[in-house]
Scaffold this active site. Structure first.
Site, PDB file in Angstrom:
ATOM      1  CG  LEU A 132      -1.909  -1.181   1.285  1.00  0.00           C
ATOM      2  CD1 LEU A 132      -2.651  -1.184   2.615  1.00  0.00           C
ATOM      3  CD2 LEU A 132      -2.883  -1.140   0.120  1.00  0.00           C
ATOM      4  NE  ARG A 133       5.232   0.617  -3.385  1.00  0.00           N
ATOM      5  CZ  ARG A 133       6.166  -0.317  -3.462  1.00  0.00           C
ATOM      6  NH1 ARG A 133       6.720  -0.776  -2.345  1.00  0.00           N
ATOM      7  NH2 ARG A 133       6.541  -0.780  -4.634  1.00  0.00           N
ATOM      8  CG  HIS A 171       9.085 -12.810   1.075  1.00  0.00           C
ATOM      9  ND1 HIS A 171       8.385 -12.335  -0.013  1.00  0.00           N
ATOM     10  CD2 HIS A 171       8.322 -12.543   2.163  1.00  0.00           C
ATOM     11  CE1 HIS A 171       7.253 -11.788   0.406  1.00  0.00           C
ATOM     12  NE2 HIS A 171       7.189 -11.900   1.718  1.00  0.00           N
ATOM     13  CG  ASP A 188       4.679  -9.591  -5.542  1.00  0.00           C
ATOM     14  OD1 ASP A 188       4.653  -8.953  -4.466  1.00  0.00           O
ATOM     15  OD2 ASP A 188       5.735  -9.966  -6.082  1.00  0.00           O
ATOM     16  CG  HIS A 207       7.632   0.990  -8.370  1.00  0.00           C
ATOM     17  ND1 HIS A 207       8.269   1.233  -7.171  1.00  0.00           N
ATOM     18  CD2 HIS A 207       7.816  -0.332  -8.634  1.00  0.00           C
ATOM     19  CE1 HIS A 207       8.815   0.106  -6.731  1.00  0.00           C
ATOM     20  NE2 HIS A 207       8.541  -0.860  -7.591  1.00  0.00           N
TER      21      HIS A 207
END
Length: 425
Positions: free
Chosen positions: A64-65, A180, A306, A310
Site C-alpha cells: 500500500l506504500r 520470502h 504481488d 511505483h
C-alpha cells in the site's frame, strides 16, 4: 439493510457451489442462498442476470506504500484499486517507512484503511526490529495490534541462531511466519533469472538456488521448531517439489505464487522492458508449468497480485536500474482467468486460489459466501472485453506491462459486509 442479489451464477469453491440462484444478505452477513427467508419481501434487489457472483478476492501481497512512500501509492488509492478489481481482503507487507515493528504503525495502517472505507486490510508485522535481522520484534504486541503474521519480508536474517529463536518464539505463541526464500549472497545484484536470456542480454542473473537453498534452510528450521509457515512468491520448479515433500512429511506449511510468474517467462526479457523487472524474477517455462502443477496438486493454494505500485520514473531506466515490481491488483482476476482460457487450470481451482485458499493460509474469515459469513462479494462480467489504460486505472502506480491490453472479464460491483464500495461507471 436487507439485500437480495438475484439471478446470478453464484460460484463459491469453499462450499462447492456453482448455480444460478439468489443470495440474501442482512446485518452484514449472508443469511440464505436460494430459498427466500422470512422478511425479505421489501429487500433491495440487485439484478445479477448473466453475471457471476463470487466471494470477494483475498490477496496476500498488496503493497500500500503508506506510511513512507506515498509518491508511489497510499492506502486510499491502492484500496480503491483493490476493490475495483474485486479484492475485498488484502494483506500488506511490513516494509513501510517506518517499518511495521511497533503496534502504533500497525494501528495507523488499519485506521487509515478504515477511514478509506475500501478493502479489509491486514498488516504483516516485522519478525525482527527494523527488519534488520538482529533483534526479535515484539511479536505479541504486533499480533494484538491486528497483524495476521510476522515476516522479515525480503530482508535477510544471516544469523541462523537469530532466525531459529524467532521461529521458536512464534511457534510457542502459534504465530504464522511468512518466508520470502532468498539467499542474498546468491541473488545480490541480480535482476533476472540466471539462464540463456539473462546471459544474452547482459543482465546479472539470480539462480534458482538463491530460492531453493533459502527454502531448504527454512524448512529445516520449521521442522525443528514446529512453527506454522507460509512461503511467499515461489518461482521455480524445485521449490514446488521441496514444499510437496515437506507437506507430505506433515509440516504445517502453505505457499502462494504471483500471477505474473504463472503467465510469463524470462523469454519476455527480449523486450528489455523494465516493466517485467520483478523479484523473484520471471523464470523458465518448466518453472512456470511446474508452478501450475503445484496448484493442481494443492501444494500451492493461493495466487496473489504481488502488487507493488511505483511512480513513473521508477521504471524509466535501463532494465537493471529500474525498481522491481508490477502494479496489477485491479486486474488480478482477468489476468488469472487467462490460465483457465489456456486450459492450465479449471474454474473451481482458479477461484479457490483467489478466495478461500489464501484466506485459509492466513486463517482469515474471508473468501466464502457460506451462510453466516460476511457478505464480501463481487459481481463479475466474465465476457466483458475492456482495455486497461493509464487513464482508467485506479492505482497510483504507473508500472504494469498490461496497460493498453484488452482484457476479458470485468468487475461490475464490489460489496464489503453487504455495503457496495465500488460500481463500474
Amino acid at each position: 439493510m436487507k439485500l437480495r442479489i438475484q439471478n446470478g451464477r453464484v460460484i463459491d469453491p469453499s462450499q462447492d457451489l456453482d448455480a444460478v440462484t439468489d443470495l440474501f444478505i442482512e446485518n452484514e452477513k449472508v443469511v440464505a442462498i436460494g430459498e427466500v427467508p422470512d422478511g425479505f419481501e421489501n429487500a433491495e434487489i440487485v439484478d445479477a442476470t448473466g453475471k457471476w457472483v463470487l466471494p470477494g478476492l483475498v490477496d496476500l501481497a498488496v503493497a500500500l506504500r503508506e506510511p513512507g512512500q506515498t509518491q508511489k501509492g497510499n492506502i486510499a488509492t491502492e484500496g480503491r484499486a483493490a476493490v475495483s478489481g474485486g479484492v475485498t481482503t488484502l494483506v500488506c507487507p511490513p516494509d513501510t517507512n517506518p517499518i511495521v515493528d511497533t503496534s502504533s504503525v500497525a494501528a495507523l495502517i488499519q485506521d487509515k484503511a478504515d477511514e478509506a472505507g475500501m478493502a479489509n486490510v491486514f498488516p504483516i508485522g516485522a519478525l525482527t526490529k527494523g527488519l534488520a535481522g538482529e533483534q526479535l520484534s515484539n511479536m505479541m504486541a504486533l499480533t494484538d495490534a491486528g497483524c495476521v503474521a510476522v515476516s522479515n519480508h525480503r530482508y535477510p536474517i544471516a544469523n541462523t541462531k537469530v532466525l531459529s529463536r524467532a521461529l521458536e518464539y512464534a511457534a510457542t505463541h502459534d504465530l504464522l511466519v511468512v518466508f520470502h526464500p532468498d539467499e542474498e549472497s546468491l541473488s545480490e545484484g541480480g535482476c533476472a533469472h540466471e539462464g540463456l536470456m539473462s546471459t544474452m542480454h547482459g543482465l546479472a542473473g539470480i539462480p534458482e538456488e538463491a530460492e531453493t537453498i533459502a527454502l531448504m534452510r527454512a524448512l529445516l528450521l520449521v521442522e525443528k521448531t514446529g512453527v506454522r509457515a507460509h512461503f511467499a512468491r515461489l518461482s521455480c520448479a524445485k521449490s514446488v517439489e521441496m514444499l510437496a515433500d515437506a507437506k507430505a512429511s506433515g509440516l504445517d506449511v502453505t505457499a502462494d505464487v504471483a500471477v505474473h510468474n504463472l503467465l510469463l517467462t524470462d523469454q519476455i526479457l527480449s523486450r528489455f522492458d523494465g516493466q517485467y523487472h520483478v523479484l523473484p524474477p520471471l523464470r523458465g517455462d518448466e518453472d512456470r508449468l511446474t508452478l501450475i502443477e503445484g496448484i493442481k496438486a494443492g501444494v500451492i493454494t493461493a495466487i496473489c497480485s504481488d502488487h507493488q505500485p511505483h511512480e513513473k520514473m521508477a521504471k524509466i531506466a535501463p532494465f537493471a536500474a529500474t525498481e522491481p515490481g508490477m502494479a496489477n491488483v485491479e486486474v488480478l482476476l482477468p489476468l488469472a482467468m487467462q490460465l483457465m482460457d489456456e486450459g492450465d487450470l479449471d474454474l473451481s481451482t482458479l477461484l479457490s486460489c483467489l478466495t478461500c485458499g489464501p484466506a485459509n493460509c492466513f486463517g482469515l474469515e474471508a473468501g466464502s459466501l457460506s451462510v453466516g459469513s460476511f457478505a464480501d462479494l463481487i459481481i463479475f462480467d466474465s465476457t466483458a472485453r475492456w482495455q486497461w489504460t493509464h487513464h482508467n486505472r485506479k492505482t497510483k502506480g504507473h508500472n504494469s506491462p498490461y496497460f493498453g491490453d484488452t482484457l476479458t472479464g470485468q468487475v461490475i460491483a464490489t460489496f464489503i459486509s453487504g455495503q457496495q464500495v465500488y460500481r463500474l461507471a
